[in-house]
Design an enzyme around this catalytic site. Structure first.
Site, PDB file in Angstrom:
ATOM      1  N   ASP A 156      -4.796  -0.904  -5.844  1.00 44.06           N
ATOM      2  CA  ASP A 156      -5.208  -1.382  -4.519  1.00 44.06           C
ATOM      3  C   ASP A 156      -6.625  -1.970  -4.572  1.00 44.06           C
ATOM      4  O   ASP A 156      -7.611  -1.313  -4.244  1.00 44.06           O
ATOM      5  CB  ASP A 156      -5.109  -0.214  -3.528  1.00 44.06           C
ATOM      6  CG  ASP A 156      -5.420  -0.624  -2.098  1.00 44.06           C
ATOM      7  OD1 ASP A 156      -5.815  -1.790  -1.881  1.00 44.06           O
ATOM      8  OD2 ASP A 156      -5.289   0.229  -1.198  1.00 44.06           O
ATOM      9  N   SER A 205      -8.760  -2.104  -1.270  1.00 43.17           N
ATOM     10  CA  SER A 205      -9.505  -0.885  -0.945  1.00 43.17           C
ATOM     11  C   SER A 205     -10.736  -0.748  -1.825  1.00 43.17           C
ATOM     12  O   SER A 205     -11.807  -0.356  -1.349  1.00 43.17           O
ATOM     13  CB  SER A 205      -8.621   0.354  -1.114  1.00 43.17           C
ATOM     14  OG  SER A 205      -7.684   0.413  -0.079  1.00 43.17           O
ATOM     15  N   GLN A 244      -1.358   2.861  -5.445  1.00 43.12           N
ATOM     16  CA  GLN A 244      -2.735   3.160  -5.014  1.00 43.12           C
ATOM     17  C   GLN A 244      -3.776   2.763  -6.048  1.00 43.12           C
ATOM     18  O   GLN A 244      -4.836   2.254  -5.707  1.00 43.12           O
ATOM     19  CB  GLN A 244      -2.879   4.641  -4.679  1.00 43.12           C
ATOM     20  CG  GLN A 244      -2.701   4.894  -3.194  1.00 43.12           C
ATOM     21  CD  GLN A 244      -2.839   6.344  -2.817  1.00 43.12           C
ATOM     22  OE1 GLN A 244      -3.043   7.207  -3.664  1.00 43.12           O
ATOM     23  NE2 GLN A 244      -2.690   6.613  -1.542  1.00 43.12           N
ATOM     24  N   TYR A 267      -1.169  -0.599   9.638  1.00 40.74           N
ATOM     25  CA  TYR A 267      -2.241  -1.569   9.897  1.00 40.74           C
ATOM     26  C   TYR A 267      -2.376  -1.814  11.390  1.00 40.74           C
ATOM     27  O   TYR A 267      -1.423  -1.634  12.145  1.00 40.74           O
ATOM     28  CB  TYR A 267      -1.917  -2.923   9.237  1.00 40.74           C
ATOM     29  CG  TYR A 267      -2.226  -2.971   7.779  1.00 40.74           C
ATOM     30  CD1 TYR A 267      -3.544  -3.075   7.331  1.00 40.74           C
ATOM     31  CD2 TYR A 267      -1.220  -2.937   6.834  1.00 40.74           C
ATOM     32  CE1 TYR A 267      -3.833  -3.128   5.988  1.00 40.74           C
ATOM     33  CE2 TYR A 267      -1.493  -2.998   5.479  1.00 40.74           C
ATOM     34  CZ  TYR A 267      -2.803  -3.097   5.059  1.00 40.74           C
ATOM     35  OH  TYR A 267      -3.099  -3.144   3.741  1.00 40.74           O
ATOM     36  N   ARG A 302       0.849  -1.206   0.000  1.00 42.79           N
ATOM     37  CA  ARG A 302       0.000   0.000   0.000  1.00 42.79           C
ATOM     38  C   ARG A 302       0.877   1.246   0.000  1.00 42.79           C
ATOM     39  O   ARG A 302       0.836   2.050   0.923  1.00 42.79           O
ATOM     40  CB  ARG A 302      -0.953  -0.066   1.169  1.00 42.79           C
ATOM     41  CG  ARG A 302      -2.136  -0.947   0.772  1.00 42.79           C
ATOM     42  CD  ARG A 302      -3.061  -1.196   1.868  1.00 42.79           C
ATOM     43  NE  ARG A 302      -4.418  -1.366   1.362  1.00 42.79           N
ATOM     44  CZ  ARG A 302      -5.444  -1.653   2.128  1.00 42.79           C
ATOM     45  NH1 ARG A 302      -5.298  -1.788   3.409  1.00 42.79           N
ATOM     46  NH2 ARG A 302      -6.640  -1.817   1.597  1.00 42.79           N
TER      47      ARG A 302
HETATM   48  P1  NAD Z   1      -8.394  -3.948   7.391  1.00 41.88           P
HETATM   49  O1  NAD Z   1      -9.475  -4.405   6.451  1.00 41.88           O
HETATM   50  O2  NAD Z   1      -7.174  -4.752   7.562  1.00 41.88           O
HETATM   51  O3  NAD Z   1      -9.081  -3.753   8.840  1.00 41.88           O
HETATM   52  C1  NAD Z   1     -10.244  -2.955   9.011  1.00 41.88           C
HETATM   53  C2  NAD Z   1     -10.107  -2.107  10.246  1.00 41.88           C
HETATM   54  O4  NAD Z   1     -10.178  -2.922  11.420  1.00 41.88           O
HETATM   55  C3  NAD Z   1      -8.802  -1.319  10.354  1.00 41.88           C
HETATM   56  O5  NAD Z   1      -9.082   0.049  10.383  1.00 41.88           O
HETATM   57  C4  NAD Z   1      -8.194  -1.821  11.665  1.00 41.88           C
HETATM   58  O6  NAD Z   1      -7.507  -0.807  12.360  1.00 41.88           O
HETATM   59  C5  NAD Z   1      -9.411  -2.277  12.419  1.00 41.88           C
HETATM   60  N1  NAD Z   1      -9.149  -3.218  13.529  1.00 41.88           N
HETATM   61  C6  NAD Z   1      -8.336  -4.301  13.558  1.00 41.88           C
HETATM   62  N2  NAD Z   1      -8.377  -4.899  14.772  1.00 41.88           N
HETATM   63  C7  NAD Z   1      -9.247  -4.179  15.529  1.00 41.88           C
HETATM   64  C8  NAD Z   1      -9.725  -4.306  16.859  1.00 41.88           C
HETATM   65  N3  NAD Z   1      -9.310  -5.268  17.670  1.00 41.88           N
HETATM   66  N4  NAD Z   1     -10.599  -3.377  17.314  1.00 41.88           N
HETATM   67  C9  NAD Z   1     -11.009  -2.376  16.499  1.00 41.88           C
HETATM   68  N5  NAD Z   1     -10.615  -2.205  15.229  1.00 41.88           N
HETATM   69  C10 NAD Z   1      -9.729  -3.097  14.752  1.00 41.88           C
HETATM   70  O7  NAD Z   1      -7.949  -2.458   7.065  1.00 41.88           O
HETATM   71  P2  NAD Z   1      -8.057  -1.610   5.730  1.00 41.88           P
HETATM   72  O8  NAD Z   1      -9.424  -1.030   5.644  1.00 41.88           O
HETATM   73  O9  NAD Z   1      -7.596  -2.407   4.581  1.00 41.88           O
HETATM   74  O10 NAD Z   1      -7.036  -0.423   6.014  1.00 41.88           O
HETATM   75  C11 NAD Z   1      -6.209  -0.377   7.124  1.00 41.88           C
HETATM   76  C12 NAD Z   1      -5.254   0.798   7.054  1.00 41.88           C
HETATM   77  O11 NAD Z   1      -4.600   0.904   5.817  1.00 41.88           O
HETATM   78  C13 NAD Z   1      -5.906   2.126   7.249  1.00 41.88           C
HETATM   79  O12 NAD Z   1      -4.991   2.905   7.955  1.00 41.88           O
HETATM   80  C14 NAD Z   1      -6.045   2.692   5.888  1.00 41.88           C
HETATM   81  O13 NAD Z   1      -6.167   4.106   5.884  1.00 41.88           O
HETATM   82  C15 NAD Z   1      -4.745   2.213   5.321  1.00 41.88           C
HETATM   83  N6  NAD Z   1      -4.771   2.194   3.857  1.00 41.88           N
HETATM   84  C16 NAD Z   1      -3.742   2.790   3.194  1.00 41.88           C
HETATM   85  C17 NAD Z   1      -3.749   2.796   1.809  1.00 41.88           C
HETATM   86  C18 NAD Z   1      -2.639   3.431   1.033  1.00 41.88           C
HETATM   87  O14 NAD Z   1      -1.859   4.150   1.576  1.00 41.88           O
HETATM   88  N7  NAD Z   1      -2.540   3.156  -0.250  1.00 41.88           N
HETATM   89  C19 NAD Z   1      -4.770   2.177   1.128  1.00 41.88           C
HETATM   90  C20 NAD Z   1      -5.793   1.572   1.842  1.00 41.88           C
HETATM   91  C21 NAD Z   1      -5.767   1.578   3.225  1.00 41.88           C
END
Ligand code: NAD
Length: 379
Positions: free
Chosen positions: A130, A133, A127, A229, A122
């Site tokens: 991805d 996402s 992006q 993450y 990521r």
């Molecule tokens: P994910 O699907 O892995 O998890 C979903 C959410 O569950 C996350 O926000 C995580 O913090 C939360 N989570 C995990 N364990 C938990 C718990 N015990 N209690 C409460 N919440 C909990 O995550 P995702 O949606 O794929 O994205 C995660 C991170 O990656 C975010 O910071 C997002 O902004 C970032 N991201 C970055 C990019 C990029 O830079 N290209 C792209 C997509 C996502």
């Protein structure tokens, strides 16, 4: 060089890996594209649309499998079909290499190069590739819409001549891509929303969407890894979260859960006792069901009703939105293919950070350490 577009084998799959829009661009770059008849029908693209974009319709699936140089897929091919692939051919898709590494053994043994869309790093440059996402965005939206449709209540506050109807209360657990989209959609539909995430950065995002943050004091615990993450939490930290969530869930009409920790079982956030305190008629939509679920009573792929609380645990919710799920996935896939193709031929630069990050197997060898470890663990 032949790029093959297959009809997905998985029963509940409606997406297609490349839409005619991407085909047009790949043909312009010199690729030859063959499509299995009917591959795009469920996502709104007919054989004629693919032909108009410059592809040919293959005589049979078997012919496509044995002649393809590149196979963009949504899901991994069944093991028996992997055996038909050419050595040196490339398969790209959601291959689940950390969850089901053994399901890739035939392709790896046959010298097929494998790229996992889940493992695309990521970083900013990736992006537009991805796909996680993209799919999370569709999933979060659809979960909120399903909730609004299924709940025996209205979502918005209504002032009528017959009196006031209070807004529905929605709780969203995990405010990553799917969770934030669920919050935004539920808010647009008029619900009052509360949300919880372990990552500190998520709180600002929750507030910016007009939702309330469920605060849990974890005593300054480090909850994020270097990639941004969530980390797997200690049992004590998880329990603190569960207590706050149980309180919010008691007053909620809908709980949408999305919490995941990459490569691990989804954290358990709502126990049986918390469900038993929820009101009859309320519901939980557990989007973490494919990773085991966030609710103790979740039965992946099933609808469970417990004391009047309905728990939905969809395993492929994005397949219920095949047109836009395919459009987004295909765009991500096309961008990735542009990275491994040059003038219509394969040109794989294994030193490239994106390629190195998502390459699972090359030349019959597993080249990703985490996947090698997962294979050992599943042996
Ligand atoms: P994910 O699907 O892995 O998890 C979903 C959410 O569950 C996350 O926000 C995580 O913090 C939360 N989570 C995990 N364990 C938990 C718990 N015990 N209690 C409460 N919440 C909990 O995550 P995702 O949606 O794929 O994205 C995660 C991170 O990656 C975010 O910071 C997002 O902004 C970032 N991201 C970055 C990019 C990029 O830079 N290209 C792209 C997509 C996502």
């Amino acid at each position: 060089m032949l790029v093959a577009i297959l009809k997905e084998a998985r029963q509940d799959e409606t997406r297609v890996a490349l839409t005619p829009e991407a085909v047009k661009q790949l043909v312009a770059k010199g690729c030859q594209i063959a499509v299995e008849s009917g591959a795009g029908v469920a996502s709104g693209a007919s054989d004629g649309d693919y032909e108009a974009a410059g592809a040919t319709i293959a005589k049979s699936r078997a012919e496509l499998l044995s002649s393809a140089d590149v196979l963009p897929v949504v899901n991994t091919l069944p093991a028996d079909e992997q055996k038909s692939l050419k050595s040196g051919s490339v398969m790209v898709g959601f291959l689940r290499p950390l969850d089901e590494p053994n399901a890739l053994s035939s392709a790896i043994g046959g010298g097929v190069t494998l790229f996992s869309m889940e493992l695309v790093p990521r970083i900013t440059r990736a992006q537009d590739m991805d796909a996680l996402s993209s799919m999370a965005t569709v999933a979060g939206y659809k979960a909120a819409v399903i909730a609004a449709d299924s709940l025996p209540k209205l979502f918005p506050l209504l002032m009528t001549a017959a009196g006031t109807i209070p807004p529905a209360k929605v709780v969203v657990l995990g405010a990553g891509v799917a969770g934030l989209q669920a919050i935004a959609t539920a808010r647009r539909l008029g619900a009052v929303v509360e949300a919880y995430d372990v990552r500190a950065a998520a709180a600002e995002q929750i507030k910016s969407l007009g939702a309330k943050v469920i605060e849990v004091d974890l005593g300054g615990l480090q909850t994020e890894d270097s990639g941004g993450y969530a980390k797997e939490l200690s049992p004590e930290a998880l329990e603190l979260g569960r207590q706050a969530i149980a309180k919010a869930a008691k007053a909620a009409d809908v709980v949408i859960t999305t919490a995941q920790v990459p490569g691990r079982r989804a954290p358990l956030m709502i126990g049986r006792a918390a469900v038993e305190q929820m009101r009859p008629g309320s519901m939980i939509i557990d989007l973490a069901a494919p990773a085991g679920g966030n609710c103790e009573l979740t039965q992946p792929g099933q609808i469970t009703v417990h004391n009047g609380v309905t728990i939905l645990a969809p395993l492929n919710i994005v397949a219920e939105m095949p047109v836009h799920a395919s459009m987004l996935y295909s765009r991500n896939m096309n961008k990735f293919l542009q990275l491994i193709l040059k003038e219509g031929e394969l040109a794989i630069d294994r030193a490239d950070e994106i390629i190195a990050g998502c390459c699972v197997a090359f030349g019959g060898e597993v080249v990703n350490e985490r996947v090698a470890a997962a294979l050992k663990a599943h042996a």
